[in-house]
Design a protein around this motif. Structure first.
Motif, PDB file in Angstrom:
ATOM      1  N   ARG A 243      57.696  43.385 114.553  1.00  0.00           N
ATOM      2  CA  ARG A 243      57.483  41.957 114.773  1.00  0.00           C
ATOM      3  C   ARG A 243      58.526  41.447 115.766  1.00  0.00           C
ATOM      4  N   LEU A 244      58.174  40.427 116.495  1.00  0.00           N
ATOM      5  CA  LEU A 244      59.105  39.780 117.417  1.00  0.00           C
ATOM      6  C   LEU A 244      59.297  38.344 116.948  1.00  0.00           C
ATOM      7  N   VAL A 245      60.553  37.990 116.677  1.00  0.00           N
ATOM      8  CA  VAL A 245      60.872  36.652 116.179  1.00  0.00           C
ATOM      9  C   VAL A 245      61.721  35.920 117.211  1.00  0.00           C
ATOM     10  N   VAL A 246      61.304  34.714 117.564  1.00  0.00           N
ATOM     11  CA  VAL A 246      62.163  33.800 118.315  1.00  0.00           C
ATOM     12  C   VAL A 246      62.650  32.783 117.293  1.00  0.00           C
ATOM     13  N   ASN A 247      63.930  32.880 116.912  1.00  0.00           N
ATOM     14  CA  ASN A 247      64.397  32.040 115.810  1.00  0.00           C
ATOM     15  C   ASN A 247      64.763  30.639 116.287  1.00  0.00           C
ATOM     16  N   THR A 248      65.187  29.809 115.354  1.00  0.00           N
ATOM     17  CA  THR A 248      65.464  28.405 115.685  1.00  0.00           C
ATOM     18  C   THR A 248      66.620  28.256 116.661  1.00  0.00           C
ATOM     19  N   ALA A 249      67.480  29.278 116.741  1.00  0.00           N
ATOM     20  CA  ALA A 249      68.594  29.243 117.694  1.00  0.00           C
ATOM     21  C   ALA A 249      68.193  29.801 119.054  1.00  0.00           C
ATOM     22  N   GLY A 250      66.921  30.199 119.196  1.00  0.00           N
ATOM     23  CA  GLY A 250      66.447  30.715 120.470  1.00  0.00           C
ATOM     24  C   GLY A 250      66.745  32.184 120.698  1.00  0.00           C
ATOM     25  N   ARG A 251      67.179  32.900 119.657  1.00  0.00           N
ATOM     26  CA  ARG A 251      67.461  34.328 119.794  1.00  0.00           C
ATOM     27  C   ARG A 251      66.175  35.125 119.599  1.00  0.00           C
ATOM     28  N   ALA A 355      48.990  41.382 142.405  1.00  0.00           N
ATOM     29  CA  ALA A 355      47.942  40.394 142.692  1.00  0.00           C
ATOM     30  C   ALA A 355      46.978  40.204 141.525  1.00  0.00           C
ATOM     31  N   LYS A 356      47.374  40.678 140.322  1.00  0.00           N
ATOM     32  CA  LYS A 356      46.562  40.462 139.129  1.00  0.00           C
ATOM     33  C   LYS A 356      47.416  39.767 138.069  1.00  0.00           C
ATOM     34  N   PRO A 357      46.776  39.166 137.061  1.00  0.00           N
ATOM     35  CA  PRO A 357      47.547  38.435 136.049  1.00  0.00           C
ATOM     36  C   PRO A 357      48.576  39.316 135.347  1.00  0.00           C
ATOM     37  N   LYS A 358      49.734  38.725 135.064  1.00  0.00           N
ATOM     38  CA  LYS A 358      50.774  39.379 134.274  1.00  0.00           C
ATOM     39  C   LYS A 358      50.603  38.968 132.812  1.00  0.00           C
ATOM     40  N   SER A 359      50.906  39.890 131.905  1.00  0.00           N
ATOM     41  CA  SER A 359      50.757  39.576 130.484  1.00  0.00           C
ATOM     42  C   SER A 359      51.650  40.488 129.654  1.00  0.00           C
ATOM     43  N   ILE A 360      51.735  40.180 128.362  1.00  0.00           N
ATOM     44  CA  ILE A 360      52.470  40.994 127.393  1.00  0.00           C
ATOM     45  C   ILE A 360      51.453  41.589 126.432  1.00  0.00           C
ATOM     46  N   ALA A 361      51.501  42.902 126.235  1.00  0.00           N
ATOM     47  CA  ALA A 361      50.478  43.590 125.440  1.00  0.00           C
ATOM     48  C   ALA A 361      50.649  43.404 123.941  1.00  0.00           C
ATOM     49  N   LEU A 362      51.805  42.994 123.477  1.00  0.00           N
ATOM     50  CA  LEU A 362      52.104  42.947 122.047  1.00  0.00           C
ATOM     51  C   LEU A 362      51.065  42.131 121.281  1.00  0.00           C
ATOM     52  N   ASP A 363      50.593  42.698 120.169  1.00  0.00           N
ATOM     53  CA  ASP A 363      49.660  42.007 119.275  1.00  0.00           C
ATOM     54  C   ASP A 363      50.302  40.695 118.822  1.00  0.00           C
ATOM     55  N   ARG A 364      49.632  39.576 119.080  1.00  0.00           N
ATOM     56  CA  ARG A 364      50.232  38.276 118.772  1.00  0.00           C
ATOM     57  C   ARG A 364      50.385  38.030 117.275  1.00  0.00           C
ATOM     58  N   SER A 365      49.743  38.833 116.444  1.00  0.00           N
ATOM     59  CA  SER A 365      49.971  38.695 115.001  1.00  0.00           C
ATOM     60  C   SER A 365      51.383  39.136 114.624  1.00  0.00           C
ATOM     61  N   LEU A 366      52.060  39.836 115.544  1.00  0.00           N
ATOM     62  CA  LEU A 366      53.432  40.282 115.308  1.00  0.00           C
ATOM     63  C   LEU A 366      54.461  39.296 115.854  1.00  0.00           C
ATOM     64  N   VAL A 367      53.999  38.212 116.473  1.00  0.00           N
ATOM     65  CA  VAL A 367      54.904  37.249 117.102  1.00  0.00           C
ATOM     66  C   VAL A 367      55.133  36.068 116.164  1.00  0.00           C
ATOM     67  N   ILE A 368      56.403  35.765 115.913  1.00  0.00           N
ATOM     68  CA  ILE A 368      56.782  34.644 115.049  1.00  0.00           C
ATOM     69  C   ILE A 368      57.740  33.756 115.831  1.00  0.00           C
ATOM     70  N   ILE A 369      57.319  32.534 116.112  1.00  0.00           N
ATOM     71  CA  ILE A 369      58.166  31.590 116.840  1.00  0.00           C
ATOM     72  C   ILE A 369      58.575  30.494 115.870  1.00  0.00           C
ATOM     73  N   GLN A 370      59.853  30.475 115.533  1.00  0.00           N
ATOM     74  CA  GLN A 370      60.357  29.517 114.556  1.00  0.00           C
ATOM     75  C   GLN A 370      60.775  28.222 115.244  1.00  0.00           C
ATOM     76  N   GLY A 371      60.945  27.189 114.453  1.00  0.00           N
ATOM     77  CA  GLY A 371      61.398  25.926 115.017  1.00  0.00           C
ATOM     78  C   GLY A 371      60.237  25.119 115.545  1.00  0.00           C
ATOM     79  N   ASN A 372      60.332  24.721 116.808  1.00  0.00           N
ATOM     80  CA  ASN A 372      59.338  23.836 117.407  1.00  0.00           C
ATOM     81  C   ASN A 372      58.690  24.517 118.599  1.00  0.00           C
TER      82      ASN A 372
END
Length: 377
Positions: A243-251, A355-372
């Motif tokens: 999982r990838l977490v962006v915590n409330t402190a931005g880490r 010349a093509k779109p850039k993206s991140i392959a990580l399954d978004r179900s593994l992404v947790i963005i805390q805070g706002n």
């Protein structure tokens, strides 16, 4: 409980900072604090000759801390007495307001008379040291993780045992993968690093002596070390994405990889979180159409939060005549690759053909963005 980390002049500032940040990434009642700029003079030491046998031999220490005679050997290294190391901790206590029951631990690159990895002061077990050097002889990994492991282990040992006699009576002379393995031959430490555990018998010694939340926090640190050491094994490409977490402190943290932190600048975090928000991918020239979202994100991560800084930073990112966005994507890739290796990093980096779109392959179900979290435009 607060653990104060201090260092001698020769202790690497990078190791000190990374150990501190690693320990601070685990939540719980134990607080870790330290100041890289605060340096204690090197303790008095002698240049002592060692051979292979003595280099890897850890002495059993009598409660009197009596010195042992050692034969002359062909290789020299700096060594100092335990007394010198513990005096540095005492100096810190006399200089700064430290609660009596807080631990003060000195990180030092200088070896010690008994050749221990770490120890608490037999006369005042709230002071201690950890040897930060020579880890290349034991582990193919950053020194940060064994040093962090030993710091956490001293917290448990300080509560398990009332004195050195109790410790020496309880240590495992034959390694079993427990924090209290003695490691008379120092290479045996690799077992307890890779198991990162406390045996049931030793865990029993903690009952009623340390609050359960603090024990859980230390065990989380042990598990974090164990997982980080796995990254140095050939089979690491078989490890599932964390999982990838962006915590409330931005880490940016990877909790399933031992709470590993990916360190990025505020603008790099801004661009990274933007692409997390857009799994469909975005062309770099089209970033200009997402100014508002980028400004909101940068406002969250900016050190100052000043409107002028936010405006100028985002304008640089979206400027099609500059290479700012591409440079930051390269640095983000380098940060993940350095931490995880190319195979594991592939899920987390921003990528896409020219010349093509850039993206991140990580399954978004593994992404947790805390805070706002910032919503899509």
């Amino acid at each position: 409980m607060t653990i104060h980390l201090i260092r001698t002049a020769g202790a690497d500032t990078r190791i000190f900072d990374e150990v501190l940040h690693f320990l601070q990434s685990f939540e719980g009642p134990v607080q870790f604090t330290g100041n890289t700029a605060l340096v204690w003079e090197k303790p008095r030491y002698t240049n002592k000759r060692v051979d292979e046998e003595s280099f890897f031999h850890q002495e059993r220490v009598l409660c009197s801390m009596a010195c042992f005679d050692t034969p002359e050997i062909p290789v020299f290294r700096k060594e100092c007495s335990w007394k010198e190391l513990f005096e540095k901790c005492a100096q810190y206590r006399n200089t700064f307001p430290v609660a009596e029951t807080d631990l003060v631990l000195l990180l030092t690159d200088i070896a010690n008379e008994f050749n221990w990895f770490c120890a608490l002061d037999p006369g005042f077990p709230y002071n201690g040291f950890v040897h930060t050097g020579e880890w290349a002889h034991y582990l193919k990994a950053s020194e940060v993780f064994p040093v962090a492991y030993l710091v956490a282990g001293l917290i448990l040992q300080q509560h398990m045992f009332e004195n050195m006699a109790q410790l020496q009576a309880a240590v495992h002379q034959q390694p079993v993968g427990c924090i209290n393995d003695f490691c008379g031959h120092k290479k045996e430490i690799t077992l307890k690093m890779r198991t990162a555990d406390v045996c049931p018998e030793c865990m029993q010694k903690l009952q009623g002596k340390l609050e359960p939340r603090a024990i859980a926090q230390v065990l989380d640190i042990f598990e974090g070390v164990r997982k980080r050491l796995l990254f140095n094994q050939p089979f690491r490409q078989a490890v599932s994405p964390s999982r990838l977490v962006v915590n409330t402190a931005g880490r940016i943290l990877l909790p399933d990889y031992g709470n590993l932190e990916i360190k990025l600048t505020p603008l790099e975090k801004t661009l990274y979180l933007f692409f997390l928000n857009h799994p469909e991918g975005v062309l770099l020239p089209d970033l200009v159409d997402h100014r508002a979202e980028l400004r909101k994100l940068y406002g969250r991560f900016s050190n100052s939060g000043l409107l002028a800084e936010v405006h100028n930073g985002v304008e640089g990112l979206v400027d099609v005549t500059s290479n700012s966005a591409s440079e930051k994507i390269s640095r983000i890739k380098a940060a993940f690759t350095k931490a995880l290796g190319a195979d594991l990093a592939a899920q987390y980096i921003i990528k896409g053909e020219k010349a093509k779109p850039k993206s991140i392959a990580l399954d978004r179900s593994l992404v947790i963005i805390q805070g706002n979290p910032v919503a899509y435009d």
